[in-house]
Design an enzyme around this catalytic site. Structure first.
Site, PDB file in Angstrom:
ATOM      1  CD  GLU A  55      -0.590  -1.476   2.992  1.00 44.88           C
ATOM      2  OE1 GLU A  55      -1.370  -2.452   2.913  1.00 44.88           O
ATOM      3  OE2 GLU A  55       0.631  -1.586   2.823  1.00 44.88           O
ATOM      4  CG  HIS A 112       7.051  -0.513  -5.228  1.00 41.99           C
ATOM      5  ND1 HIS A 112       6.635  -1.802  -5.392  1.00 41.99           N
ATOM      6  CD2 HIS A 112       7.324  -0.384  -3.895  1.00 41.99           C
ATOM      7  CE1 HIS A 112       6.682  -2.434  -4.228  1.00 41.99           C
ATOM      8  NE2 HIS A 112       7.077  -1.598  -3.309  1.00 41.99           N
TER       9      HIS A 112
END
Lengths: 327, 331
Positions: free
Chosen positions: A60, A129
């Protein structure tokens, strides 16, 4: 006027912008061959090819930095980070490179990237998440933060974000991708600053953004039908900068305010809106502003605990009734 | 092969770089320059040899905080670089950047960055942009050995390799990451071997001899420009001063420093020219005197006499001015 799902609106914006400018590209994990975890780039790989619809490694920070570097020389990357929880890993490049480069280069260099990422609690995805992190992004000078509450906004905000010369972070929501709404057939560009009056009312203002606009509208319906209370709902689609004028205008009208946010209250959108109310229109208040927000916990896995951690329309109704002395 | 004229020019430029950095040291000692200042003496042959093999001003370059000389070699006006260190409005970044954030985008110097390893993805992204546009420019990323211990090194080299991006990574291996010696921080001492595992052609060369650097860089630049993808070149070098000026440099022993001083890049080139009968010590001394005078009378003076930024402009350059898409167009 087409009735599109949130993901279809985002996909349409990608498609139009990529057709318009060969230097607009899309990047992210599984966005190409797979078409995107939430289908936001479905079919674009076949249409624009692997050079412009890039399946990135799971790195990322560096693929975000790669997009930022490309933007230095005229590329307009739309970077998808699959979950905002993974965007923590990219904070270095977003904050230290994209947000600061215009300033520390004395205006010579700019990073016109768009970073899209969904956050929030969906269905039992667990602590890593389910977090939201708009509060982190909105505190950084040099970065714009917007968050669409409808397919129309999702389309129009992405269109403007791609064309704007500033880096823009777009906070989406896992639970909203399949939500339907009207999107005009003609191309349009949604303002990146300001706020919308999502519902007019005179008794109290509910400030929401992204999914909490929907909870606020649901609560407003219930309150109108069952209690005769008319809520004004303000959609803060721009979290940075926040619309000080819009906040002041509504509070000056209703004299009461509730801020509805999915995240924990601490150092959040609610605290910021309250500060603005204090600074702009304290003497307009008839009651202390209230926050409806998540519990200060990592989001739990267990369904009941998860529901208890995150607010909903019912919590908004209760907060309004309490503020108006009707509970 | 470099001609005698090329070598003389390189000697002049390297000596200028040395004296420029010493003037920065002086300015910081006198508290005319604030903040962290990272100096280049000892490493001059690295940047000079690489840029000699590339197209400075046209190829894109980016680096860390030890950035003054890289900017100048791309074409930045040394006066503006010095003014930036002094925090002046006439500085490269209008006084908003400082020593660690010199930018000269007109000359494609894409900046100095102070997060160790931060430029890896940026340089790789610039290469992606070049590839999309179909230009034959290349992106050159100058960083130190210690930045290879950041995740960005591995992540960026991996992407550059899979997408065959036109990026040249130059590792100026000066053996220290801030104050920690490489053998105490890094499991593989040869940095070019670490790049090789990403299927990137890589090499190691003596970073003290500018001719060697040039020859190695030429192979590297040609490889990248020909569209074959990235290349990694490790240059073995040494910095004479501490990591930054706030570093006492006590962690290095005198013997090690003396050994490296014998292999000073300016001396190596100068003595080679003299030995070949193409140059004299008197010429060198005259040149040195001239450069010192130019730096003092011209460059430092410009920086000292320039105005500071107006405080009223504090919030300028945060966001784009009057961007029409901020207002949008609602049909």
């Amino acid at each position: 006027m087409a009735n599109l799902m949130y993901w279809e609106a985002i996909r349409r914006a990608h498609d139009e912008e990529m057709a318009n400018d060969p230097l607009v590209i899309a990047m992210g994990e599984d966005i190409g061959v797979v078409g995107g975890t939430y289908k936001a780039t479905q079919g674009l790989y076949e249409k624009y090819g692997p050079e412009r619809v890039m399946d990135t490694p799971i790195s990322e920070n560096s693929y975000t930095g790669l997009g930022i570097g490309a933007s230095f020389i005229g590329v307009r990357p739309i970077i998808e980070i699959m979950s905002v929880n993974f965007a923590w890993l990219a904070l270095d490049q977003i904050f230290n490179s994209a947000a600061k480069v215009r300033y520390m280069s004395g205006g010579q260099l700019t990073a016109p990237v768009v970073i899209r990422s969904p956050g929030g609690t969906a269905h039992q995805l667990g602590a890593q998440h389910s977090a939201r992190m708009e509060k982190v992004f909105m505190g950084i000078a040099g970065l714009r933060v917007v968050t669409p509450s409808s397919p129309k906004q999702a389309y129009g905000l992405l269109k403007s974000a791609v064309r704007c010369n500033d880096p823009v972070f777009i906070n989406e929501h896992e639970l909203m991708y399949n939500l339907k709404g009207e999107v005009p057939d003609e191309e349009f560009f949604h303002p990146l600053e300001g706020s919308d009056v999502a519902r007019e009312g005179s008794d109290i203002t509910l400030f929401g953004y992204n999914i909490s606009v929907r909870w606020s509208l649901q609560a407003a319906d219930i309150l109108s039908k069952q209690h005769g209370i008319e809520c004004e709902v303000i959609d803060l689609y721009s979290l940075s900068p926040l619309d000080r004028e819009g906040i002041k205008r509504s509070v000056s009208k209703t004299h009461k305010a509730i801020i509805v946010e999915e995240a924990e209250a601490m150092v959040g959108v609610g605290s910021e809106v309250m500060a603005i109310i204090n600074e702009e229109c304290f003497f307009e208040l008839d009651a202390p502003p209230v926050r409806v927000s998540a519990a200060h916990v990592p989001i739990p896995f267990n369904h009941k605990l998860e529901q208890a951690a995150v607010p909903d329309a019912k919590d908004v109704v209760n907060a309004v009734l309490a503020t108006l002395g009707k509970s | 092969m470099l001609s005698t004229d090329d070598k003389k020019r390189l000697l002049q430029e390297m000596l200028f770089a040395r004296r420029f950095e010493e003037a920065c040291y002086q300015g910081a000692q006198e508290r005319k320059i604030g903040g962290f200042v990272h100096l280049y003496p000892g490493q001059e042959a690295c940047a000079h040899g690489v840029f000699k093999a590339a197209r400075p001003g046209r190829d894109y370059a980016i680096t860390g905080y030890r950035d003054h000389i890289h900017a100048i070699l791309c074409g930045a006006d040394p006066k503006e670089v010095m003014a930036e260190l002094f925090g002046k409005e006439t500085g490269s970044s209008k006084g908003r950047g400082g020593s660690m954030h010199i930018f000269d985008v007109e000359h494609r110097f894409m900046g100095g960055y102070s997060l160790v390893g931060g430029p890896f993805p940026l340089a790789t992204g610039i290469a992606k942009g070049i590839q999309l546009k179909g230009d034959d420019d290349i992106s050159i990323c100058f960083l130190g050995d210690a930045s290879n211990n950041q995740g960005t090194f591995h992540e960026s080299l991996n992407m550059a390799s899979i997408w065959k991006l036109p990026v040249l990574y130059i590792c100026e291996n000066n053996l220290y990451g801030i104050g920690t010696r490489i053998d105490r921080s890094t499991s593989e001492l040869d940095q070019y071997k670490r790049a090789a595992v990403y299927n990137i052609p890589s090499a190691q060369a003596d970073g003290q001899d500018v001719e060697t650097v040039y020859e190695a860089a030429k192979i590297a630049v040609d490889h990248v420009r020909s569209g074959k993808g990235p290349y990694f070149l490790e240059l073995m070098t040494y910095r004479y001063r501490g990591h930054s000026m706030s570093d006492s440099n006590a962690y290095r022993d005198d013997k090690e420093e003396a050994e490296w001083a014998k292999r000073d890049p300016i001396k190596i080139l100068r003595d080679r020219l003299i030995e070949a009968g193409d140059y004299s010590m008197n010429e060198y001394k005259a040149l040195d005197k001239k450069l010192i005078a130019e730096i003092d009378d011209d460059i430092v003076k410009f920086a000292e006499e320039s105005p500071e930024p107006d405080v009223a402009d504090l919030e300028k350059y945060v966001l784009a001015d009057n961007d029409p898409y901020v207002r949008g167009s609602m049909n």
